[in-house]
Motif scaffolding. Sequence first.
Motif, PDB file in Angstrom:
ATOM      1  N   ALA A   1      42.077  14.253 -20.500  1.00  0.00           N
ATOM      2  CA  ALA A   1      41.483  12.938 -20.308  1.00  0.00           C
ATOM      3  C   ALA A   1      39.983  13.036 -20.054  1.00  0.00           C
ATOM      4  N   GLY A   2      39.267  12.023 -20.546  1.00  0.00           N
ATOM      5  CA  GLY A   2      37.849  11.860 -20.260  1.00  0.00           C
ATOM      6  C   GLY A   2      37.605  10.470 -19.705  1.00  0.00           C
ATOM      7  N   LYS A   3      36.352  10.108 -19.543  1.00  0.00           N
ATOM      8  CA  LYS A   3      36.029   8.786 -19.006  1.00  0.00           C
ATOM      9  C   LYS A   3      36.498   7.672 -19.927  1.00  0.00           C
ATOM     10  N   SER A   4      36.660   7.976 -21.222  1.00  0.00           N
ATOM     11  CA  SER A   4      37.069   6.955 -22.189  1.00  0.00           C
ATOM     12  C   SER A   4      38.579   6.768 -22.246  1.00  0.00           C
ATOM     13  N   THR A   5      39.338   7.611 -21.546  1.00  0.00           N
ATOM     14  CA  THR A   5      40.795   7.612 -21.663  1.00  0.00           C
ATOM     15  C   THR A   5      41.424   6.550 -20.769  1.00  0.00           C
ATOM     16  N   THR A   6      42.270   5.709 -21.364  1.00  0.00           N
ATOM     17  CA  THR A   6      43.054   4.760 -20.587  1.00  0.00           C
ATOM     18  C   THR A   6      44.267   5.479 -20.013  1.00  0.00           C
ATOM     19  N   LEU A   7      44.455   5.393 -18.691  1.00  0.00           N
ATOM     20  CA  LEU A   7      45.507   6.149 -18.032  1.00  0.00           C
ATOM     21  C   LEU A   7      46.682   5.290 -17.573  1.00  0.00           C
ATOM     22  N   LYS A   8      46.439   4.046 -17.235  1.00  0.00           N
ATOM     23  CA  LYS A   8      47.488   3.214 -16.659  1.00  0.00           C
ATOM     24  C   LYS A   8      48.681   3.086 -17.599  1.00  0.00           C
ATOM     25  N   ASP A   9      49.869   3.265 -17.027  1.00  0.00           N
ATOM     26  CA  ASP A   9      51.154   3.187 -17.741  1.00  0.00           C
ATOM     27  C   ASP A   9      51.372   4.333 -18.722  1.00  0.00           C
ATOM     28  N   HIS A  10      50.538   5.362 -18.649  1.00  0.00           N
ATOM     29  CA  HIS A  10      50.743   6.559 -19.462  1.00  0.00           C
ATOM     30  C   HIS A  10      51.275   7.693 -18.588  1.00  0.00           C
TER      31      HIS A  10
ATOM     32  N   MET B   1      44.835  26.504  -9.661  1.00  0.00           N
ATOM     33  CA  MET B   1      43.553  25.849  -9.851  1.00  0.00           C
ATOM     34  C   MET B   1      43.771  24.415 -10.312  1.00  0.00           C
ATOM     35  N   THR B   2      42.770  23.558 -10.094  1.00  0.00           N
ATOM     36  CA  THR B   2      42.851  22.190 -10.572  1.00  0.00           C
ATOM     37  C   THR B   2      42.598  22.165 -12.067  1.00  0.00           C
ATOM     38  N   GLN B   3      43.449  21.466 -12.792  1.00  0.00           N
ATOM     39  CA  GLN B   3      43.358  21.499 -14.254  1.00  0.00           C
ATOM     40  C   GLN B   3      42.954  20.161 -14.848  1.00  0.00           C
ATOM     41  N   GLY B   4      42.506  19.223 -14.023  1.00  0.00           N
ATOM     42  CA  GLY B   4      42.080  17.945 -14.537  1.00  0.00           C
ATOM     43  C   GLY B   4      43.270  17.049 -14.841  1.00  0.00           C
ATOM     44  N   ILE B   5      42.976  15.879 -15.391  1.00  0.00           N
ATOM     45  CA  ILE B   5      44.015  14.897 -15.703  1.00  0.00           C
ATOM     46  C   ILE B   5      44.448  15.058 -17.145  1.00  0.00           C
ATOM     47  N   THR B   6      45.759  15.170 -17.344  1.00  0.00           N
ATOM     48  CA  THR B   6      46.311  15.459 -18.669  1.00  0.00           C
ATOM     49  C   THR B   6      47.374  14.440 -19.036  1.00  0.00           C
ATOM     50  N   LEU B   7      47.213  13.807 -20.199  1.00  0.00           N
ATOM     51  CA  LEU B   7      48.237  12.918 -20.727  1.00  0.00           C
ATOM     52  C   LEU B   7      49.310  13.742 -21.422  1.00  0.00           C
ATOM     53  N   PHE B   8      50.561  13.323 -21.256  1.00  0.00           N
ATOM     54  CA  PHE B   8      51.706  14.042 -21.815  1.00  0.00           C
ATOM     55  C   PHE B   8      52.416  13.102 -22.789  1.00  0.00           C
ATOM     56  N   ILE B   9      52.484  13.498 -24.066  1.00  0.00           N
ATOM     57  CA  ILE B   9      53.020  12.623 -25.108  1.00  0.00           C
ATOM     58  C   ILE B   9      54.192  13.302 -25.800  1.00  0.00           C
TER      59      ILE B   9
ATOM     60  N   ALA C   1      51.169   6.780 -14.507  1.00  0.00           N
ATOM     61  CA  ALA C   1      49.982   6.411 -13.735  1.00  0.00           C
ATOM     62  C   ALA C   1      49.904   4.909 -13.512  1.00  0.00           C
ATOM     63  N   SER C   2      49.439   4.524 -12.324  1.00  0.00           N
ATOM     64  CA  SER C   2      49.215   3.116 -12.019  1.00  0.00           C
ATOM     65  C   SER C   2      47.736   2.827 -11.765  1.00  0.00           C
ATOM     66  N   PHE C   3      46.840   3.735 -12.171  1.00  0.00           N
ATOM     67  CA  PHE C   3      45.404   3.507 -12.105  1.00  0.00           C
ATOM     68  C   PHE C   3      44.852   3.560 -13.524  1.00  0.00           C
ATOM     69  N   ASN C   4      43.676   2.976 -13.723  1.00  0.00           N
ATOM     70  CA  ASN C   4      43.200   2.704 -15.074  1.00  0.00           C
ATOM     71  C   ASN C   4      42.523   3.876 -15.770  1.00  0.00           C
ATOM     72  N   SER C   5      41.672   4.585 -15.048  1.00  0.00           N
ATOM     73  CA  SER C   5      40.851   5.605 -15.696  1.00  0.00           C
ATOM     74  C   SER C   5      40.420   6.646 -14.681  1.00  0.00           C
TER      75      SER C   5
ATOM     76  N   PHE D   1      50.636  11.469  -5.492  1.00  0.00           N
ATOM     77  CA  PHE D   1      50.305  10.901  -6.798  1.00  0.00           C
ATOM     78  C   PHE D   1      50.200   9.392  -6.677  1.00  0.00           C
ATOM     79  N   GLU D   2      49.539   8.773  -7.643  1.00  0.00           N
ATOM     80  CA  GLU D   2      49.498   7.312  -7.715  1.00  0.00           C
ATOM     81  C   GLU D   2      50.148   6.879  -9.018  1.00  0.00           C
ATOM     82  N   GLY D   3      51.334   6.313  -8.917  1.00  0.00           N
ATOM     83  CA  GLY D   3      52.058   5.933 -10.113  1.00  0.00           C
ATOM     84  C   GLY D   3      53.245   5.060  -9.816  1.00  0.00           C
ATOM     85  N   SER D   4      54.039   4.808 -10.873  1.00  0.00           N
ATOM     86  CA  SER D   4      55.217   3.948 -10.756  1.00  0.00           C
ATOM     87  C   SER D   4      56.511   4.697 -11.026  1.00  0.00           C
ATOM     88  N   SER D   5      56.427   5.993 -11.318  1.00  0.00           N
ATOM     89  CA  SER D   5      57.620   6.832 -11.469  1.00  0.00           C
ATOM     90  C   SER D   5      57.190   8.283 -11.381  1.00  0.00           C
TER      91      SER D   5
END
Length: 332
Positions: free
Chosen positions: A121-130, A1-9, A264-268, A182-186
């Motif tokens: 991630a939500g609409k407020s989350t910055t994604l680029k370079d994360h 299933m699709t699980q949405g966009i998730t930041l990994f820290i 990621a190489s896109f903003n949000s 995917f859209e990213g730099s690595s």
Amino acid sequence: MTQGITLFIDDQDPQIQYLCPSIHQRVSGSYYNNTWSSVQDESCAKGWFQYTFYGTGVHVATAIATADASYSVKIDDGEFIPQSGTGSYDSPTLRDGKHTVTYAIGTSTSPPAFDYLTVAAGKSTTLKDHTLAVDDADSSIFYSGSWSNAPHTPAGTDSSLSLYRDTVHWTSTVGDSLQLQFEGSSVSVFGIASNISSGGNITATYTIDGVTKAAALPRGTLDTVPMINLFHADVQPGIHTLIINITDIQAPAALGIDLITYNASFNSIASVPANASPSFSTHSDKSLNARAKVGIAIGTIVGVVAVASVAYVLGRRFLRRRNPKFPLSDTR
């Protein structure tokens, strides 16, 4: 299933603030990015670490070996809420916006091991370079062949610490493959190998946009130890397609794909490319079909106009030959 966009820290990300004396270790395998953190003493009951994020939820991957451990977590300015289990924590769904998670550890006969945390991630989350994580079970990964979700780890093996979302796609078959856009730099691929002591190699090819690299298991890979970094590549920012194809494996040896991460190489979420996001894959197909239909319609119209123009010119020339007085061009 699709699980949405998730930041990994990672546990040693500079944005994680440690509030009491802590130990930060580098290890070989078993932990994401080969790092983990623990407490140095028992002074962390009022707060071990905290992390401020923008999003709609947070998961903390921490393991405590003994059942007598006590830990608690609070969100924002709320009260610490005692937790039960083996150390991990999942927040309830939060309103989209800025939040802070604070994790506290009490008494324990064995030290905790904090590996990573993730943010929904939500609409407020910055994604680029994360770093974003795609679980093996996410529908944005397309599998071909005889992949299985059945466990291949020997009975009694506890690999739950670093298995992302506790799911793995296993294969023991040459020719099995998967694909992710995917859209990213690595991009990095993490997995787990099982029964490799039986001998033989486990190799695969990793193809990005038509460029292929063959790779075996990293040197020193241990049986049933998760979070093996199977592959990593830096690419130009943009949309890319990753294809993994198993080229050498023999049962009972098995290779498990746990998760794929990319920078990621896109903003949000608002700027997620339709053809690179699992949430918009159906929309992408429809958009492509729509564009194709529009192109066909325009091409047909242009073709009809061109044929009509040629017929008009030839017709006038024919009439000119039949009647020299017939004008070759309009004078209106």
